[in-house]
Every structure is written in C-alpha cells, then in structure tokens.
Write a protein that holds these residues in place. Sequence first.
Motif, PDB file in Angstrom:
ATOM      1  N   MET A   1      94.262  54.029 109.404  1.00  0.00           N
ATOM      2  CA  MET A   1      93.752  54.433 108.137  1.00  0.00           C
ATOM      3  C   MET A   1      92.310  53.951 108.012  1.00  0.00           C
ATOM      4  SD  MET A   1      95.687  54.116 104.602  1.00  0.00           S
ATOM      5  CE  MET A   1      94.942  53.196 103.307  1.00  0.00           C
ATOM      6  N   GLY A   2      91.413  54.841 107.580  1.00  0.00           N
ATOM      7  CA  GLY A   2      89.997  54.507 107.469  1.00  0.00           C
ATOM      8  C   GLY A   2      89.641  53.915 106.130  1.00  0.00           C
ATOM      9  N   ARG A   3      88.389  53.577 105.998  1.00  0.00           N
ATOM     10  CA  ARG A   3      87.871  53.023 104.758  1.00  0.00           C
ATOM     11  C   ARG A   3      87.205  54.138 103.970  1.00  0.00           C
ATOM     12  NH1 ARG A   3      89.146  48.105 104.948  1.00  0.00           N
ATOM     13  NH2 ARG A   3      88.154  47.592 102.989  1.00  0.00           N
ATOM     14  N   SER A   4      87.102  53.966 102.650  1.00  0.00           N
ATOM     15  CA  SER A   4      86.454  54.936 101.774  1.00  0.00           C
ATOM     16  C   SER A   4      85.287  54.268 101.072  1.00  0.00           C
ATOM     17  CB  SER A   4      87.436  55.452 100.718  1.00  0.00           C
ATOM     18  OG  SER A   4      88.499  56.131 101.322  1.00  0.00           O
ATOM     19  N   TYR A   5      84.196  55.013 100.927  1.00  0.00           N
ATOM     20  CA  TYR A   5      82.990  54.487 100.311  1.00  0.00           C
ATOM     21  C   TYR A   5      82.530  55.409  99.203  1.00  0.00           C
ATOM     22  CZ  TYR A   5      83.017  51.723 104.545  1.00  0.00           C
ATOM     23  OH  TYR A   5      83.388  50.884 105.555  1.00  0.00           O
ATOM     24  N   GLN A  17      79.492  51.233  97.408  1.00  0.00           N
ATOM     25  CA  GLN A  17      80.679  50.380  97.302  1.00  0.00           C
ATOM     26  C   GLN A  17      81.733  50.823  98.307  1.00  0.00           C
ATOM     27  OE1 GLN A  17      82.401  50.190  93.416  1.00  0.00           O
ATOM     28  NE2 GLN A  17      80.467  49.877  92.400  1.00  0.00           N
ATOM     29  N   ASP A  18      82.544  49.855  98.742  1.00  0.00           N
ATOM     30  CA  ASP A  18      83.748  50.148  99.515  1.00  0.00           C
ATOM     31  C   ASP A  18      84.853  50.340  98.482  1.00  0.00           C
ATOM     32  OD1 ASP A  18      86.218  49.924 100.867  1.00  0.00           O
ATOM     33  OD2 ASP A  18      85.328  48.674 102.426  1.00  0.00           O
ATOM     34  N   VAL A  19      85.410  51.536  98.397  1.00  0.00           N
ATOM     35  CA  VAL A  19      86.439  51.845  97.402  1.00  0.00           C
ATOM     36  C   VAL A  19      87.788  52.120  98.062  1.00  0.00           C
ATOM     37  CG1 VAL A  19      84.855  52.620  95.607  1.00  0.00           C
ATOM     38  CG2 VAL A  19      85.683  54.262  97.310  1.00  0.00           C
ATOM     39  N   THR A  20      88.019  51.542  99.228  1.00  0.00           N
ATOM     40  CA  THR A  20      89.287  51.719  99.922  1.00  0.00           C
ATOM     41  C   THR A  20      90.442  51.287  99.022  1.00  0.00           C
ATOM     42  OG1 THR A  20      88.162  51.347 102.023  1.00  0.00           O
ATOM     43  CG2 THR A  20      90.564  51.168 102.018  1.00  0.00           C
ATOM     44  N   ASP A  21      90.275  50.149  98.340  1.00  0.00           N
ATOM     45  CA  ASP A  21      91.247  49.690  97.351  1.00  0.00           C
ATOM     46  C   ASP A  21      90.646  50.013  95.993  1.00  0.00           C
ATOM     47  OD1 ASP A  21      92.878  48.382  95.551  1.00  0.00           O
ATOM     48  OD2 ASP A  21      92.749  46.429  96.531  1.00  0.00           O
ATOM     49  N   ILE A  22      91.082  51.112  95.375  1.00  0.00           N
ATOM     50  CA  ILE A  22      90.458  51.567  94.136  1.00  0.00           C
ATOM     51  C   ILE A  22      90.653  50.593  92.980  1.00  0.00           C
ATOM     52  CG2 ILE A  22      90.531  53.996  94.763  1.00  0.00           C
ATOM     53  CD1 ILE A  22      92.964  54.277  92.902  1.00  0.00           C
ATOM     54  N   THR A  23      91.607  49.685  93.102  1.00  0.00           N
ATOM     55  CA  THR A  23      91.805  48.696  92.046  1.00  0.00           C
ATOM     56  C   THR A  23      90.835  47.522  92.176  1.00  0.00           C
ATOM     57  OG1 THR A  23      93.491  47.472  93.282  1.00  0.00           O
ATOM     58  CG2 THR A  23      94.248  49.288  91.867  1.00  0.00           C
TER      59      THR A  23
END
Length: 77
Positions: A1-5, A17-23
């Motif tokens: 699973m990749g990271r989201s930015y 921002q790194d938004v992989t964990d949206i919380t």
Amino acid sequence: MGRSYSAARSDEEVVIQDVTDITHPLPLGRAAPCEDTLWSVRTPRGLLAGRTDGTLQAVAALRGVSWPPRDPGPQGG
C-alpha cells in the motif's frame, strides 16, 4: 500500500502534507516560487530541502528529508 499526499495552495506557497492517515495528516513542508520556474522547498521548521521544478519533485524532496532511506546493511554472505 502506497502513501498519499496533498498539495494545497496557501497565498503564494504550496503546503504539502502526507495524508495517508486522514485522521492524522503529517505536514511535510512548503514550496514557494523562487526564480524562473523553480520552487524553493522548505521543511516545517523552515530548513531548505532543495529547489525543484515541480510539486511532485517537491513532495519527493520533502519525503526524503522526513524519512531518510534506511541503511540496507551488508548484503550477501
């Protein structure tokens, strides 16, 4: 699973921002136009992470500063 930015414009800068964990988004830094087509990329603490010609490269530069590559250690036997 990749990271989201995420990259969002704020005044003349782009906030990354790194938004992989949206919380729990993790601020990576900011990119601001500096000369011609280059962007000056800074960490959340204001340290220069480099100059790039696009936001994708800015994300990569900030990612590299935030999480430096691990030393793979000795290979083989």
